[in-house]
Write an enzyme that holds these catalytic residues in place. Structure first.
Site, PDB file in Angstrom:
ATOM      1  N   LYS A  54       0.847  -1.203   0.000  1.00  0.00           N
ATOM      2  CA  LYS A  54       0.000   0.000   0.000  1.00  0.00           C
ATOM      3  C   LYS A  54       0.882   1.251   0.000  1.00  0.00           C
ATOM      4  CE  LYS A  54      -3.807  -2.451   2.147  1.00  0.00           C
ATOM      5  NZ  LYS A  54      -4.612  -2.825   3.305  1.00  0.00           N
ATOM      6  N   GLN A  98      -4.492  -1.586   9.631  1.00  0.00           N
ATOM      7  CA  GLN A  98      -4.508  -2.898   8.990  1.00  0.00           C
ATOM      8  C   GLN A  98      -5.164  -3.936   9.903  1.00  0.00           C
ATOM      9  OE1 GLN A  98      -3.645  -3.437   5.842  1.00  0.00           O
ATOM     10  NE2 GLN A  98      -3.961  -5.643   5.886  1.00  0.00           N
ATOM     11  N   ASP A 121     -10.725   3.127   4.010  1.00  0.00           N
ATOM     12  CA  ASP A 121     -11.068   1.705   3.885  1.00  0.00           C
ATOM     13  C   ASP A 121     -12.567   1.502   3.675  1.00  0.00           C
ATOM     14  OD1 ASP A 121      -9.125  -0.346   4.015  1.00  0.00           O
ATOM     15  OD2 ASP A 121      -8.723   0.065   6.124  1.00  0.00           O
TER      16      ASP A 121
HETATM   17  N1  GUN Z   1      -7.005  -6.734   6.045  1.00  0.00           N
HETATM   18  C1  GUN Z   1      -7.332  -7.436   4.933  1.00  0.00           C
HETATM   19  N2  GUN Z   1      -7.834  -6.615   3.974  1.00  0.00           N
HETATM   20  C2  GUN Z   1      -7.820  -5.369   4.514  1.00  0.00           C
HETATM   21  C3  GUN Z   1      -8.207  -4.106   4.007  1.00  0.00           C
HETATM   22  O1  GUN Z   1      -8.691  -3.939   2.876  1.00  0.00           O
HETATM   23  N3  GUN Z   1      -8.030  -3.054   4.868  1.00  0.00           N
HETATM   24  C4  GUN Z   1      -7.524  -3.198   6.120  1.00  0.00           C
HETATM   25  N4  GUN Z   1      -7.411  -2.106   6.893  1.00  0.00           N
HETATM   26  N5  GUN Z   1      -7.169  -4.369   6.622  1.00  0.00           N
HETATM   27  C5  GUN Z   1      -7.310  -5.444   5.807  1.00  0.00           C
END
Ligand code: GUN
Length: 295
Positions: A54, A98, A121
């Protein structure tokens, strides 16, 4: 029929180029650089690699991105404080915590603390509510990525029978909602299958579109699908390691067999995965523009 394989890698690249141009324009015309903060708690290897990807993508397209890594035993209060700090930092447009978080931290409490206007998100209840009502909001990244893949591959969703396998908060539930919305890339008839579904194969065989997000490697087999089905495989399952220690990945769909019956199919890796990160970038840009009153 042999399926057209939809490269999420290619589609994501194309969208990232579009975003890069928009971000450069935002800087030139308004002196604004979108800012993203990613917070990782603990050392889960999969989460580490997702967060690294990311940040790398953000830098590559001109988003200012900061990664904060906290010890696995970080108290809940400390994480809440950190979220509050970035809620009131105007240079930060997006806050991403996350998931999953360590067991001692209440995930819902943390997600609720994020300012909905920085919730890139799309996990905050306010954004979920707005999504359900069809209002302007941050769409959750993976379902949003699937919508883009379907649209850009010319798959008609209006009137289609869509079967979603999995009912997670991150994918299954929002995906179902988006597919039934009265809007482009929606207007579908939606069925959600899960662990208590009695005859999953029967549901799948009726489907024009199957979206698999269940976390079981190769669970959707060729005998479960009809000819011409469109397959979006959200699953990323680690099924082994190469001699050099690299993870071997498989989706939730038995790709080799199902591609012989499907019209279109996403591979794993290189399908939905790259789209998730790209949609996060899109949301961060959207947030920066919203904060500046440009949209
Ligand atoms: N864990 C797995 N997929 C995601 C996501 O799209 N965002 C976040 N914050 N955590 C995740």
């Amino acid at each position: 029929m042999t399926a057209k394989i939809i490269s999420g890698t290619e589609v994501a690249k194309q969208i990232r180029e579009e975003l890069k141009v928009e971000i450069a324009e935002l800087k030139e015309k308004h002196n604004i650089i979108p800012g993203l903060v990613t917070i990782l708690v603990g050392e889960d290897p999969a989460s580490q690699s997702y967060v690294a990807a990311k940040n790398k993508t953000a830098h590559a397209i001109g988003i200012h991105s900061e990664q904060i890594t906290l010890d696995a035993d970080t108290p809940e209060d400390e994480l809440l404080e950190l979220v509050r700090k970035y809620n009131s930092d105007d240079s930060c447009n997006g806050i991403l915590v996350q998931l999953p978080l360590p067991k001692h931290i209440n995930e819902g409490l943390i997600l609720n603390e994020i300012n909905p206007d920085k919730d890139v998100d799309g996990f905050h209840p306010v954004n979920i509510g707005r999504m359900v009502l069809g209002e302007k909001c941050f769409l959750p990244c993976t379902p949003h990525g699937v919508l883009e893949l379907l649209a850009r591959s010319g798959v008609e969703t209006s009137g289609a029978e869509v079967v979603i396998i999995g009912r997670s908060n991150i994918v299954g539930k929002p995906m179902a909602n988006l597919m039934m919305q009265k809007r482009e890339s929606g207007n579908a008839t939606v069925t959600v299958c899960h662990t208590r579904t009695k005859d999953m194969a029967a549901h799948c065989r009726r489907a024009d579109i199957i979206i698999a997000a269940v976390g079981v490697p190769k669970m959707v087999t060729a005998d479960m699908v009809k000819d011409g089905v469109a397959i979006m495989d959200v699953g990323v399952n680690r099924i082994g390691k190469t001699e050099s220690g690299k993870a071997i990945l498989a989706g939730d769909v038995d790709f080799d067999a199902v591609k012989e019956k499907a019209s279109v199919i996403t591979p794993v890796p290189g399908g939905v995965g790259p789209m998730t990160i790209t949609m996060l970038m899109k949301n961060t840009l959207q947030s920066a523009k919203m904060a500046a009153g440009l949209i």
